[in-house]
Design a protein around this motif. Structure first.
Motif, PDB file in Angstrom:
ATOM      1  N   LYS A   1       0.843  -1.202   0.000  1.00 24.49           N
ATOM      2  CA  LYS A   1       0.000   0.000   0.000  1.00 24.49           C
ATOM      3  C   LYS A   1       0.883   1.260   0.000  1.00 24.49           C
ATOM      4  CE  LYS A   1      -3.684   2.056   2.784  1.00 24.49           C
ATOM      5  NZ  LYS A   1      -4.533   1.874   3.978  1.00 24.49           N
ATOM      6  N   TYR A   2       1.882   1.277   0.862  1.00 23.95           N
ATOM      7  CA  TYR A   2       2.815   2.405   0.945  1.00 23.95           C
ATOM      8  C   TYR A   2       3.558   2.593  -0.386  1.00 23.95           C
ATOM      9  CZ  TYR A   2       6.894   5.151   2.313  1.00 23.95           C
ATOM     10  OH  TYR A   2       7.865   6.108   2.378  1.00 23.95           O
ATOM     11  N   ALA A   3       4.074   1.501  -0.935  1.00 22.98           N
ATOM     12  CA  ALA A   3       4.827   1.574  -2.195  1.00 22.98           C
ATOM     13  C   ALA A   3       3.946   2.088  -3.325  1.00 22.98           C
ATOM     14  CB  ALA A   3       5.399   0.194  -2.534  1.00 22.98           C
ATOM     15  N   HIS A   4       2.738   1.599  -3.409  1.00 19.75           N
ATOM     16  CA  HIS A   4       1.808   2.052  -4.445  1.00 19.75           C
ATOM     17  C   HIS A   4       1.506   3.545  -4.292  1.00 19.75           C
ATOM     18  CE1 HIS A   4      -1.425   1.951  -7.348  1.00 19.75           C
ATOM     19  NE2 HIS A   4      -2.224   2.529  -6.449  1.00 19.75           N
ATOM     20  N   HIS A   5       1.249   3.969  -3.073  1.00 15.47           N
ATOM     21  CA  HIS A   5       0.927   5.371  -2.794  1.00 15.47           C
ATOM     22  C   HIS A   5       2.079   6.307  -3.166  1.00 15.47           C
ATOM     23  CE1 HIS A   5      -1.014   8.765  -0.832  1.00 15.47           C
ATOM     24  NE2 HIS A   5       0.129   9.007  -0.195  1.00 15.47           N
ATOM     25  N   HIS A   6       3.310   5.834  -2.985  1.00 17.49           N
ATOM     26  CA  HIS A   6       4.488   6.667  -3.250  1.00 17.49           C
ATOM     27  C   HIS A   6       5.161   6.357  -4.586  1.00 17.49           C
ATOM     28  CE1 HIS A   6       4.474   8.677   0.640  1.00 17.49           C
ATOM     29  NE2 HIS A   6       4.124   7.506   1.155  1.00 17.49           N
ATOM     30  N   GLY A   7       4.552   5.507  -5.389  1.00 18.55           N
ATOM     31  CA  GLY A   7       5.101   5.187  -6.706  1.00 18.55           C
ATOM     32  C   GLY A   7       6.421   4.442  -6.651  1.00 18.55           C
ATOM     33  N   ILE A   8       6.592   3.603  -5.641  1.00 11.04           N
ATOM     34  CA  ILE A   8       7.829   2.843  -5.467  1.00 11.04           C
ATOM     35  C   ILE A   8       7.655   1.456  -6.080  1.00 11.04           C
ATOM     36  CG2 ILE A   8       9.396   1.812  -3.773  1.00 11.04           C
ATOM     37  CD1 ILE A   8       8.531   4.075  -1.840  1.00 11.04           C
ATOM     38  N   THR A   9       8.591   1.071  -6.930  1.00 11.97           N
ATOM     39  CA  THR A   9       8.588  -0.260  -7.512  1.00 11.97           C
ATOM     40  C   THR A   9       9.363  -1.196  -6.594  1.00 11.97           C
ATOM     41  OG1 THR A   9       8.571   0.659  -9.748  1.00 11.97           O
ATOM     42  CG2 THR A   9       9.276  -1.629  -9.523  1.00 11.97           C
ATOM     43  N   ILE A  10       8.789  -2.322  -6.283  1.00  8.13           N
ATOM     44  CA  ILE A  10       9.456  -3.309  -5.431  1.00  8.13           C
ATOM     45  C   ILE A  10      10.101  -4.348  -6.340  1.00  8.13           C
ATOM     46  CG2 ILE A  10       9.103  -5.116  -3.724  1.00  8.13           C
ATOM     47  CD1 ILE A  10       6.791  -3.352  -2.635  1.00  8.13           C
ATOM     48  N   ASP A  11      11.408  -4.534  -6.141  1.00  5.72           N
ATOM     49  CA  ASP A  11      12.154  -5.465  -6.982  1.00  5.72           C
ATOM     50  C   ASP A  11      12.193  -6.879  -6.423  1.00  5.72           C
ATOM     51  OD1 ASP A  11      13.053  -3.480  -8.959  1.00  5.72           O
ATOM     52  OD2 ASP A  11      14.131  -2.632  -7.256  1.00  5.72           O
ATOM     53  N   THR A  12      12.253  -6.997  -5.106  1.00  6.24           N
ATOM     54  CA  THR A  12      12.344  -8.314  -4.491  1.00  6.24           C
ATOM     55  C   THR A  12      11.889  -8.246  -3.032  1.00  6.24           C
ATOM     56  OG1 THR A  12      13.791 -10.245  -4.153  1.00  6.24           O
ATOM     57  CG2 THR A  12      14.763  -8.075  -3.764  1.00  6.24           C
ATOM     58  N   THR A  13      11.598  -9.409  -2.478  1.00  6.00           N
ATOM     59  CA  THR A  13      11.180  -9.499  -1.082  1.00  6.00           C
ATOM     60  C   THR A  13      12.054 -10.530  -0.380  1.00  6.00           C
ATOM     61  OG1 THR A  13       8.893  -8.942  -1.616  1.00  6.00           O
ATOM     62  CG2 THR A  13       9.263 -10.059   0.463  1.00  6.00           C
ATOM     63  N   GLU A  14      12.512 -10.183   0.802  1.00  9.26           N
ATOM     64  CA  GLU A  14      13.289 -11.089   1.648  1.00  9.26           C
ATOM     65  C   GLU A  14      12.525 -11.297   2.952  1.00  9.26           C
ATOM     66  OE1 GLU A  14      16.204 -12.601   0.935  1.00  9.26           O
ATOM     67  OE2 GLU A  14      16.282 -11.669  -1.041  1.00  9.26           O
ATOM     68  N   ILE A  15      12.661 -12.475   3.519  1.00  4.13           N
ATOM     69  CA  ILE A  15      12.013 -12.779   4.792  1.00  4.13           C
ATOM     70  C   ILE A  15      13.094 -13.061   5.824  1.00  4.13           C
ATOM     71  CG2 ILE A  15      10.482 -14.353   6.026  1.00  4.13           C
ATOM     72  CD1 ILE A  15       8.989 -14.748   3.370  1.00  4.13           C
ATOM     73  N   GLU A  16      13.023 -12.341   6.927  1.00  2.00           N
ATOM     74  CA  GLU A  16      13.979 -12.484   8.020  1.00  2.00           C
ATOM     75  C   GLU A  16      13.361 -13.434   9.039  1.00  2.00           C
ATOM     76  OE1 GLU A  16      16.659 -12.756  10.103  1.00  2.00           O
ATOM     77  OE2 GLU A  16      15.625 -11.409  11.451  1.00  2.00           O
ATOM     78  N   ASN A  17      14.047 -14.543   9.320  1.00  2.00           N
ATOM     79  CA  ASN A  17      13.466 -15.611  10.136  1.00  2.00           C
ATOM     80  C   ASN A  17      13.967 -15.718  11.566  1.00  2.00           C
ATOM     81  OD1 ASN A  17      11.587 -16.986   8.374  1.00  2.00           O
ATOM     82  ND2 ASN A  17      13.369 -17.465   7.134  1.00  2.00           N
ATOM     83  N   SER A  18      14.989 -14.975  11.935  1.00  2.00           N
ATOM     84  CA  SER A  18      15.533 -15.157  13.282  1.00  2.00           C
ATOM     85  C   SER A  18      14.647 -14.507  14.342  1.00  2.00           C
ATOM     86  CB  SER A  18      16.950 -14.604  13.362  1.00  2.00           C
ATOM     87  OG  SER A  18      16.975 -13.251  13.020  1.00  2.00           O
ATOM     88  N   ASP A  19      14.793 -14.982  15.555  1.00  2.00           N
ATOM     89  CA  ASP A  19      14.040 -14.472  16.696  1.00  2.00           C
ATOM     90  C   ASP A  19      14.434 -13.022  16.951  1.00  2.00           C
ATOM     91  OD1 ASP A  19      12.575 -14.232  19.019  1.00  2.00           O
ATOM     92  OD2 ASP A  19      13.993 -15.356  20.246  1.00  2.00           O
ATOM     93  N   GLN A  20      13.455 -12.136  17.161  1.00  2.00           N
ATOM     94  CA  GLN A  20      13.769 -10.724  17.322  1.00  2.00           C
ATOM     95  C   GLN A  20      14.450 -10.404  18.643  1.00  2.00           C
ATOM     96  OE1 GLN A  20       9.174  -9.431  18.174  1.00  2.00           O
ATOM     97  NE2 GLN A  20      10.318  -8.103  16.898  1.00  2.00           N
ATOM     98  N   GLY A  21      14.506 -11.357  19.551  1.00  2.00           N
ATOM     99  CA  GLY A  21      15.215 -11.157  20.803  1.00  2.00           C
ATOM    100  C   GLY A  21      16.715 -11.385  20.687  1.00  2.00           C
ATOM    101  N   ILE A  22      17.141 -11.996  19.596  1.00  2.00           N
ATOM    102  CA  ILE A  22      18.564 -12.255  19.377  1.00  2.00           C
ATOM    103  C   ILE A  22      19.224 -10.985  18.866  1.00  2.00           C
ATOM    104  CG2 ILE A  22      20.225 -13.600  18.048  1.00  2.00           C
ATOM    105  CD1 ILE A  22      18.150 -15.827  17.889  1.00  2.00           C
TER     106      ILE A  22
END
Length: 85
Positions: free
Chosen positions: A24-45
């Motif tokens: 939604k943010y990217a569309h509103h600001h005309g930003i093209t998304i090239d790729t998506t990464e998923i971060e899997n580690s625990d946020q407490g680390i």
């Protein structure tokens, strides 16, 4: 390159919610998304202990942009350090 970084182990927000809001943010600001990464580690680390994620960060090029929904994607301790300063 514009890279979306989603946090898989986020207790408050599912990947789906993060992705929808970023799109939604990217569309509103005309930003093209090239790729998506998923971060899997625990946020407490701490960031220093997350070798795979640190490798990803080091692989970024000068003109790459990370688009995240939540700064806690990096780690709780990283955010606490920034706000404590």
């Amino acid at each position: 390159m514009n890279i979306v970084l989603l946090k898989n182990k986020n207790s408050d927000l599912s990947i789906t919610i993060q992705q929808k809001q970023i799109l939604k943010y990217a569309h509103h600001h005309g930003i093209t998304i090239d790729t998506t990464e998923i971060e899997n580690s625990d946020q407490g680390i701490e960031l220093e202990e997350r070798k795979e994620f640190k490798g990803f960060l080091r692989s970024l090029e000068k003109n790459d942009h990370l688009i995240i929904f939540d700064p806690f994607t990096f780690s709780i301790s990283s955010i606490e350090t920034v706000f404590a300063s």
